[in-house]
Scaffold this motif. Structure first.
Motif, PDB file in Angstrom:
ATOM      1  N   VAL A  11       2.043  -6.382   7.182  1.00 37.81           N
ATOM      2  CA  VAL A  11       2.838  -5.596   6.420  1.00 37.81           C
ATOM      3  C   VAL A  11       2.900  -4.177   6.741  1.00 37.81           C
ATOM      4  CG1 VAL A  11       3.209  -7.256   4.310  1.00 37.81           C
ATOM      5  CG2 VAL A  11       1.482  -5.285   4.478  1.00 37.81           C
ATOM      6  N   LYS A  12       4.062  -3.241   6.561  1.00 39.04           N
ATOM      7  CA  LYS A  12       3.850  -1.878   6.870  1.00 39.04           C
ATOM      8  C   LYS A  12       2.886  -1.081   6.005  1.00 39.04           C
ATOM      9  CE  LYS A  12       8.743  -1.566   8.471  1.00 39.04           C
ATOM     10  NZ  LYS A  12       9.918  -0.961   8.394  1.00 39.04           N
ATOM     11  N   THR A  13       2.710  -1.185   4.914  1.00 40.80           N
ATOM     12  CA  THR A  13       1.858  -0.334   4.100  1.00 40.80           C
ATOM     13  C   THR A  13       0.714  -1.096   3.530  1.00 40.80           C
ATOM     14  OG1 THR A  13       3.086  -0.882   1.932  1.00 40.80           O
ATOM     15  CG2 THR A  13       4.090   0.768   3.363  1.00 40.80           C
ATOM     16  N   GLU A  14      -0.311  -0.079   3.348  1.00 42.79           N
ATOM     17  CA  GLU A  14      -1.550  -0.595   2.513  1.00 42.79           C
ATOM     18  C   GLU A  14      -1.104  -1.127   1.039  1.00 42.79           C
ATOM     19  OE1 GLU A  14      -6.183   0.979   1.965  1.00 42.79           O
ATOM     20  OE2 GLU A  14      -4.586   2.381   2.451  1.00 42.79           O
ATOM     21  N   ALA A  15      -0.375  -0.413   0.530  1.00 42.51           N
ATOM     22  CA  ALA A  15      -0.213  -0.793  -0.962  1.00 42.51           C
ATOM     23  C   ALA A  15       0.647  -2.217  -0.976  1.00 42.51           C
ATOM     24  CB  ALA A  15       0.890   0.189  -1.453  1.00 42.51           C
ATOM     25  N   GLU A  16       1.456  -2.218  -0.123  1.00 43.08           N
ATOM     26  CA  GLU A  16       2.043  -3.908   0.231  1.00 43.08           C
ATOM     27  C   GLU A  16       1.086  -4.920   0.079  1.00 43.08           C
ATOM     28  OE1 GLU A  16       5.881  -6.205   2.098  1.00 43.08           O
ATOM     29  OE2 GLU A  16       5.403  -4.347   2.665  1.00 43.08           O
ATOM     30  N   LYS A  18      -2.256  -4.659  -0.430  1.00 38.86           N
ATOM     31  CA  LYS A  18      -3.120  -4.933  -1.512  1.00 38.86           C
ATOM     32  C   LYS A  18      -2.287  -5.722  -2.519  1.00 38.86           C
ATOM     33  CE  LYS A  18      -5.863  -0.732  -1.262  1.00 38.86           C
ATOM     34  NZ  LYS A  18      -6.269   0.527  -1.597  1.00 38.86           N
ATOM     35  N   LYS A  80      -6.356  -2.252   8.939  1.00 41.67           N
ATOM     36  CA  LYS A  80      -5.252  -1.467   9.577  1.00 41.67           C
ATOM     37  C   LYS A  80      -5.356  -1.612  11.148  1.00 41.67           C
ATOM     38  CE  LYS A  80      -3.105   2.927   9.620  1.00 41.67           C
ATOM     39  NZ  LYS A  80      -3.157   4.271  10.036  1.00 41.67           N
ATOM     40  N   GLY A  84       0.427  -2.394  11.834  1.00 47.33           N
ATOM     41  CA  GLY A  84       0.591  -2.306  10.319  1.00 47.33           C
ATOM     42  C   GLY A  84      -0.833  -2.578   9.703  1.00 47.33           C
ATOM     43  N   TYR A  85      -0.418  -3.225   8.527  1.00 45.58           N
ATOM     44  CA  TYR A  85      -1.866  -3.756   7.748  1.00 45.58           C
ATOM     45  C   TYR A  85      -1.618  -5.032   7.419  1.00 45.58           C
ATOM     46  CZ  TYR A  85      -2.128   1.000   6.274  1.00 45.58           C
ATOM     47  OH  TYR A  85      -2.627   2.519   6.402  1.00 45.58           O
TER      48      TYR A  85
END
Length: 94
Positions: A11-16, A18, A80, A84-85
């Motif tokens: 996915v693109k973001t660390e938040a997504e 997590k 990372k 992405g992540y």
């Protein structure tokens, strides 16, 4: 040479990453989430990357797979990379 097999979600973001990891830890199916959320073409196979050799993946991914002691139930990540992540479920290493 060491080999491994793994599933992953990219996915693109660390938040997504997590948020998805939380869902998996609460019982959501890894492959189903991979099919729905992953940006990698492997999502069609539920994130299955098949078998690969040590050194075949980008360094952070490779290190996560080959240096972590994990079982099939645990999820590594977010990891990372330039893509992405990743959330990674190692199926086996040998």
């Amino acid at each position: 040479m060491k080999t491994a097999a793994a599933l992953h979600i990219l996915v693109k973001t660390e938040a997504e990453a997590k948020a998805l990891k939380d869902k998996i830890e609460k019982g959501a199916d890894f492959a189903t989430l991979a099919k729905k959320h992953s940006m990698c073409p492997s999502k069609k196979q539920g994130g299955d990357l098949g078998e690969f050799r040590k050194g075949a993946m980008v360094k952070p991914f490779d290190q996560a797979v080959f240096t972590k002691d994990s079982d099939e139930k645990s999820v590594i990540g977010p990891v990372k990379t330039r893509f992405g992540y990743h959330l990674i479920r190692v199926l086996y290493t040998s």
